[in-house]
Design a protein around this motif. Structure first.
Motif, PDB file in Angstrom:
ATOM      1  N   LYS A 149     -38.150 -52.544 -26.276  1.00 24.53           N
ATOM      2  CA  LYS A 149     -37.625 -52.092 -27.567  1.00 24.53           C
ATOM      3  C   LYS A 149     -37.340 -50.591 -27.542  1.00 24.53           C
ATOM      4  CE  LYS A 149     -38.719 -51.983 -32.520  1.00 24.53           C
ATOM      5  NZ  LYS A 149     -39.727 -52.360 -33.562  1.00 24.53           N
ATOM      6  N   SER A 195     -34.210 -50.021 -25.604  1.00 23.97           N
ATOM      7  CA  SER A 195     -33.081 -50.475 -26.413  1.00 23.97           C
ATOM      8  C   SER A 195     -32.699 -49.414 -27.441  1.00 23.97           C
ATOM      9  CB  SER A 195     -33.433 -51.790 -27.110  1.00 23.97           C
ATOM     10  OG  SER A 195     -32.387 -52.232 -27.943  1.00 23.97           O
ATOM     11  N   GLN A 196     -33.689 -48.788 -28.070  1.00 19.98           N
ATOM     12  CA  GLN A 196     -33.409 -47.731 -29.048  1.00 19.98           C
ATOM     13  C   GLN A 196     -32.720 -46.538 -28.380  1.00 19.98           C
ATOM     14  OE1 GLN A 196     -37.390 -47.173 -30.528  1.00 19.98           O
ATOM     15  NE2 GLN A 196     -37.129 -48.658 -32.199  1.00 19.98           N
ATOM     16  N   HIS A 211     -29.140 -47.520 -27.992  1.00 19.08           N
ATOM     17  CA  HIS A 211     -28.432 -47.494 -29.271  1.00 19.08           C
ATOM     18  C   HIS A 211     -28.134 -46.059 -29.714  1.00 19.08           C
ATOM     19  CE1 HIS A 211     -28.192 -51.663 -30.920  1.00 19.08           C
ATOM     20  NE2 HIS A 211     -28.908 -51.861 -29.828  1.00 19.08           N
ATOM     21  N   HIS A 212     -28.967 -45.131 -29.299  1.00 23.61           N
ATOM     22  CA  HIS A 212     -28.671 -43.726 -29.569  1.00 23.61           C
ATOM     23  C   HIS A 212     -27.371 -43.326 -28.871  1.00 23.61           C
ATOM     24  CE1 HIS A 212     -29.337 -39.476 -30.377  1.00 23.61           C
ATOM     25  NE2 HIS A 212     -29.141 -39.230 -29.093  1.00 23.61           N
TER      26      HIS A 212
END
Length: 361
Positions: free
Chosen positions: A92, A95-96, A99-100
C-alpha cells in the motif's frame, strides 16, 4: 439500430498496470529471489493446504501458476517455488508513492487496485505515447519497478492495450488500428471471458475478435445474457465509461475474500448478510446513515465489478434491506455460472443519523 456506433471520442486514457506488483516488490527487496519461481501466498505445507495465490513472478507463471489459484495447486505445478506471505501494508505504501507520480500528470485518476489505475490525460498537450513513456520511466526511476501501459481513447481499449505487451511494455490503440487490433485478439483476452465462457465460444467456433464480431447481437444476448451485450460492443471497441476520479471518499464498508470460491447464489446471499450485519452495526455506532450503496464483486480471475445505487433519502439501517439491494445488483451483473473470490458492500454519501431525523421530520 446501426450495427456500429459512430462516436466523436477524442479522449486520451491511460491504463497503468504494475508487472506482478507484489512479487516484483519482493524481488526488488530480496535480490536472492529474482531467479526463483516466487509465489505470493501462504505456503500450503504450513497451512494445511489452505491459501490463494495473490500473484506470482513470471518464472512461476511460466510453470502455470496464476493469481487466484489455490496455493496447493500452485505448489503442485511449481514444487520448487518460494512461497512468501503478502505484506499488504508495504504494498500500500509503495502504491501511494506511485499515485504521487500520477498526480504530477493529472488529478483525474481512478485507482482499481494497489497495482493499477486509469488516468484521464485528455487535457495534456503531450501525446499519449509520450505520457506513457514518461510515467513508466519515472515509476522505474523512483521505485525500481516496471509497469505496462495501455493508451487509447476509452477505458476498455486502454486496459486491453496494457495487457497486450506485458511485462514492461507500452501499447497504443488508435481509432485507425482499433478494429484490426480487436480482430486479432484471442477471445480469452476480452473482458469477462473466463474458462467456462471460452468453452461456450469454442462450441460456436469463435477464437478471436474477428469471429466474435460476426455473431449477431441477439445471438450473443441469448447465449450469454448481459455479458453477451458487453461482448458485442467490446468487439467494436465501444465503451463510454469515464475515469471515475470524483469519488466519494468517506464511506463505511466491509469486504471478504474467500479461500474457497463462492459459486452459488445462496452462498452469495449468506455472505451479503454477514457483510450487511457488520455495516449496520458500525453505522449505528457512528450514528451515520448513507444515501449510496456500493457493491464490489471480484471473480476467480480477478475481474472486478463495482456498482452503486444512490437514493434521495438514506438507506434504512436494516441488514435485510441492504442485502436485498446487493443481491439485485449481483443478479443483474453476473451470469448463472460464476466463481467469486471477493464480495464487498459499503455505504457512502454519509450524513449523521440526527440530520436524517431532522429532515424526515
Amino acid at each position: 439500430m446501426p450495427e456500429f456506433l459512430i462516436t466523436a471520442d477524442n479522449r486520451r486514457i491511460i491504463h497503468v498496470d504494475l508487472d506482478a506488483f507484489y512479487a516484483q516488490i519482493e524481488m526488488r527487496d530480496h535480490p536472492e529471489l529474482r531467479n526463483l519461481p516466487l509465489i505470493i501466498s501462504r505456503d500450503p505445507t504450513e497451512s494445511n493446504g489452505r491459501g490463494v495465490v495473490a500473484t506470482a513472478n513470471y518464472a512461476a507463471r511460466n510453470l502455470g501458476v496464476h493469481s487466484a489459484m489455490s496455493a496447493a495447486e500452485a505448489k503442485r505445478l511449481a514444487p520448487d517455488a518460494f512461497f512468501m506471505r503478502p505484506d499488504f501494508q508495504k504494498y500500500k505504501m509503495i502504491s501511494q508513492q506511485i499515485h504521487h507520480i500520477f498526480h504530477q500528470y493529472t488529478d483525474k485518476i481512478e485507482p482499481i487496485a494497489f497495482d493499477e489505475a486509469y488516468l484521464d490525460l485528455t487535457d495534456s498537450v503531450l501525446t499519449g505515447a509520450t505520457l506513457a513513456a514518461k510515467i513508466r520511466h519515472q515509476i522505474l526511476k523512483e521505485t525500481q519497478l516496471t509497469s505496462s501501459i495501455g493508451v487509447s481513447y476509452n477505458k476498455l481499449l486502454a486496459k486491453l492495450a496494457s495487457e497486450f505487451n506485458k511485462p514492461n511494455g507500452v501499447t497504443v490503440i488508435t481509432k485507425d488500428n482499433a478494429l484490426d487490433f480487436l480482430a486479432r485478439l484471442p477471445i480469452a483476452s476480452f473482458r469477462g471471458v473466463g474458462k467456462k465462457t471460452q468453452e461456450k465460444f469454442a462450441v460456436l467456433g469463435v477464437e478471436n475478435g474477428a469471429q466474435l464480431r460476426m455473431i449477431p447481437q441477439e445471438t450473443l444476448r441469448a447465449q450469454f445474457g448481459k455479458m453477451g451485450e458487453h461482448l458485442f460492443w467490446q468487439a467494436r471497441g465501444v465503451h463510454f465509461g469515464e475515469v471515475q476520479w470524483h469519488r466519494q471518499r468517506q464511506s463505511v464498508g466491509k469486504e471478504e475474500t474467500f479461500d474457497q470460491f463462492v459459486q452459488t447464489r445462496d452462498e452469495v446471499n449468506l455472505e451479503f448478510k454477514k457483510l450487511a450485519v457488520g455495516i449496520v452495526k458500525i453505522m449505528k455506532n457512528k450514528k451515520l446513515v448513507g444515501r449510496t450503496l456500493n457493491i464490489k464483486i471480484r471473480d476467480s480471475e480477478f475481474n472486478t465489478i463495482t456498482r452503486s445505487v444512490t437514493q434521495s433519502v438514506p438507506f434504512k439501517l436494516e441488514a435485510g434491506s441492504i442485502v436485498s439491494v446487493a443481491q439485485t445488483i449481483f443478479d443483474e451483473n453476473m451470469n448463472t455460472d460464476f466463481s467469486i473470490r471477493l464480495l464487498g458492500i459499503s455505504l457512502s454519501n454519509l450524513q449523521s443519523s440526527g440530520f436524517e431525523e431532522m429532515t424526515l421530520f
